[in-house]
Design an enzyme around this catalytic site. Structure first.
Site, PDB file in Angstrom:
ATOM      1  N   ARG A  23     -78.537  52.841  12.328  1.00 18.82           N
ATOM      2  CA  ARG A  23     -78.250  51.997  13.505  1.00 18.82           C
ATOM      3  C   ARG A  23     -76.754  51.737  13.637  1.00 18.82           C
ATOM      4  NH1 ARG A  23     -81.266  46.886  11.600  1.00 18.82           N
ATOM      5  NH2 ARG A  23     -80.121  47.622   9.753  1.00 18.82           N
ATOM      6  N   GLU A  28     -70.636  41.285   5.760  1.00 20.08           N
ATOM      7  CA  GLU A  28     -70.284  39.871   5.736  1.00 20.08           C
ATOM      8  C   GLU A  28     -68.760  39.804   5.931  1.00 20.08           C
ATOM      9  OE1 GLU A  28     -71.565  38.369   1.977  1.00 20.08           O
ATOM     10  OE2 GLU A  28     -73.703  38.438   2.486  1.00 20.08           O
ATOM     11  N   GLN A  46     -60.096  26.263  12.709  1.00 18.41           N
ATOM     12  CA  GLN A  46     -60.074  26.710  14.109  1.00 18.41           C
ATOM     13  C   GLN A  46     -60.088  28.225  14.139  1.00 18.41           C
ATOM     14  OE1 GLN A  46     -57.026  24.858  16.691  1.00 18.41           O
ATOM     15  NE2 GLN A  46     -56.503  26.896  17.489  1.00 18.41           N
ATOM     16  N   ASN A  48     -59.288  31.560  16.740  1.00 21.41           N
ATOM     17  CA  ASN A  48     -58.674  31.986  18.000  1.00 21.41           C
ATOM     18  C   ASN A  48     -59.061  33.433  18.287  1.00 21.41           C
ATOM     19  OD1 ASN A  48     -57.273  29.519  17.953  1.00 21.41           O
ATOM     20  ND2 ASN A  48     -55.555  30.423  16.834  1.00 21.41           N
ATOM     21  N   ARG A  59     -47.040  40.135  20.252  1.00 13.43           N
ATOM     22  CA  ARG A  59     -47.186  38.683  20.239  1.00 13.43           C
ATOM     23  C   ARG A  59     -46.522  38.188  18.948  1.00 13.43           C
ATOM     24  NH1 ARG A  59     -51.679  36.556  23.579  1.00 13.43           N
ATOM     25  NH2 ARG A  59     -52.674  38.308  24.706  1.00 13.43           N
ATOM     26  N   HIS A  62     -44.549  34.091  15.420  1.00 14.21           N
ATOM     27  CA  HIS A  62     -44.851  32.673  15.620  1.00 14.21           C
ATOM     28  C   HIS A  62     -45.247  31.989  14.317  1.00 14.21           C
ATOM     29  CE1 HIS A  62     -46.204  34.008  19.920  1.00 14.21           C
ATOM     30  NE2 HIS A  62     -44.888  34.014  19.791  1.00 14.21           N
ATOM     31  N   LYS A  72     -53.363  31.851   8.290  1.00 11.06           N
ATOM     32  CA  LYS A  72     -54.127  32.615   9.279  1.00 11.06           C
ATOM     33  C   LYS A  72     -54.863  33.759   8.606  1.00 11.06           C
ATOM     34  CE  LYS A  72     -50.591  31.489  12.626  1.00 11.06           C
ATOM     35  NZ  LYS A  72     -49.323  31.929  13.239  1.00 11.06           N
ATOM     36  N   HIS A 119     -45.907  35.044  11.946  1.00 10.70           N
ATOM     37  CA  HIS A 119     -46.877  36.111  12.199  1.00 10.70           C
ATOM     38  C   HIS A 119     -46.622  36.741  13.556  1.00 10.70           C
ATOM     39  CE1 HIS A 119     -51.118  37.346  13.548  1.00 10.70           C
ATOM     40  NE2 HIS A 119     -50.692  38.274  12.712  1.00 10.70           N
ATOM     41  N   TYR A 132     -58.753  35.375  14.803  1.00  7.73           N
ATOM     42  CA  TYR A 132     -58.206  34.840  13.560  1.00  7.73           C
ATOM     43  C   TYR A 132     -58.527  33.357  13.385  1.00  7.73           C
ATOM     44  CZ  TYR A 132     -54.273  33.850  16.739  1.00  7.73           C
ATOM     45  OH  TYR A 132     -53.489  33.463  17.807  1.00  7.73           O
ATOM     46  N   ASP A 170     -41.675  34.774  24.330  1.00  5.84           N
ATOM     47  CA  ASP A 170     -41.257  35.687  23.248  1.00  5.84           C
ATOM     48  C   ASP A 170     -40.040  36.523  23.623  1.00  5.84           C
ATOM     49  OD1 ASP A 170     -44.596  36.301  21.894  1.00  5.84           O
ATOM     50  OD2 ASP A 170     -43.156  34.664  21.615  1.00  5.84           O
TER      51      ASP A 170
END
Ligand SMILES: Cc1cn([C@H]2C[C@H](O)[C@@H](COP(=O)(O)OP(=O)(O)O[C@H]3O[C@H](C)C(=O)[C@H](O)[C@H]3O)O2)c(=O)[nH]c1=O
Length: 207
Positions: A23, A28, A46, A48, A59, A62, A72, A119, A132, A170
């Site tokens: 399939r 995990e 959190q 994102n 990106r 930061h 992260k 990052h 993340y 940026d």
């Protein structure tokens, strides 16, 4: 879940164990017990998700400043990124140095970036989705950035003359030397060496 470390202390590469059958594939992708065994007493609060449509979207770079610095745990579910983490820990022997690794829908790699690192990533394909988890909530007041093309960082984004797609924010981030009075020149010299030695992870982890 296998994990390995890098030439720069702190970041960790996680490689999920994949179960394949006719399939498809199951893995995990996060277990708190395994994460804590590798990282220590860190709670991820959190998650994102960003979708970057153009290839060569950058990106970053930061980070959130103290006391709201974020760790992260980054992965890619569609497409691929060149992921970059820059050591900004003031007392670190590798201050200003970075690691670079490809995270993709094929390799299912996950990169843990500890608090104290900046990052950023470049998308290597259109329509790339990055998901993340972070270890502290978003705090706009503590949102900080460094120029993606800071010459002291010597990051090879492998753009090969193509222009990146950047947010207005940026396009106008400060250089490391404007933010830290630390010996950026020493870091820059080390980065020059790293550029030739490439700051990739040393893991021998296969799929
Ligand atoms: C990060 C974040 C942003 N936002 C809002 C703020 C803006 O209205 C919008 C886009 O934010 P930003 O342009 O900062 O998004 P990215 O350029 O993807 O920034 C992120 O990408 C780099 C690679 C990172 O590591 C950081 O997690 C984060 O800075 O989402 C939120 O509401 N919550 C959040 O946690």
């Amino acid at each position: 879940m296998e994990f390995d470390r890098f030439d720069i202390d702190g970041p960790v590469l996680f490689v999920p164990n994949r179960h394949r059958d006719p399939r498809g594939t199951f893995a995990e992708t996060f277990r708190e017990d395994e994460f804590r065994a590798a990282i220590g007493d860190v709670t991820l609060v959190q998650e994102n998700q960003s979708i970057s449509k153009p290839v060569n979207t950058i990106r970053g770079l930061h980070y959130q400043s103290e006391p709201r610095a974020q760790g992260k745990l980054v992965r890619v579910t569609t497409g691929a990124i060149m992921d970059i983490a820059v050591d900004l820990r003031p007392h670190s022997q590798t201050f200003g140095q970075h690691i670079k690794i490809e995270l993709s829908e094929e390799n299912w790699y996950q990169l843990w970036i500890p608090p104290g690192f900046a990052h950023g990533f470049r998308t290597m394909r259109p329509d790339t989705t990055v998901i993340y988890k972070v270890s502290d909530y978003y705090s706009p007041e503590h949102d900080r950035g460094i120029a993606w093309n800071d010459p002291d960082l010597h990051i090879d984004w492998e753009l090969y003359g193509q222009q990146p797609v950047l947010s207005e924010k940026d396009k106008d981030q400060p250089a490391l030397v404007e933010l830290f009075s630390i010996d950026v020149a020493r870091a820059a010299e080390a980065n020059r060496a790293m550029v030739h030695g490439i700051g990739r992870y040393r893991a021998s982890t296969g799929d």
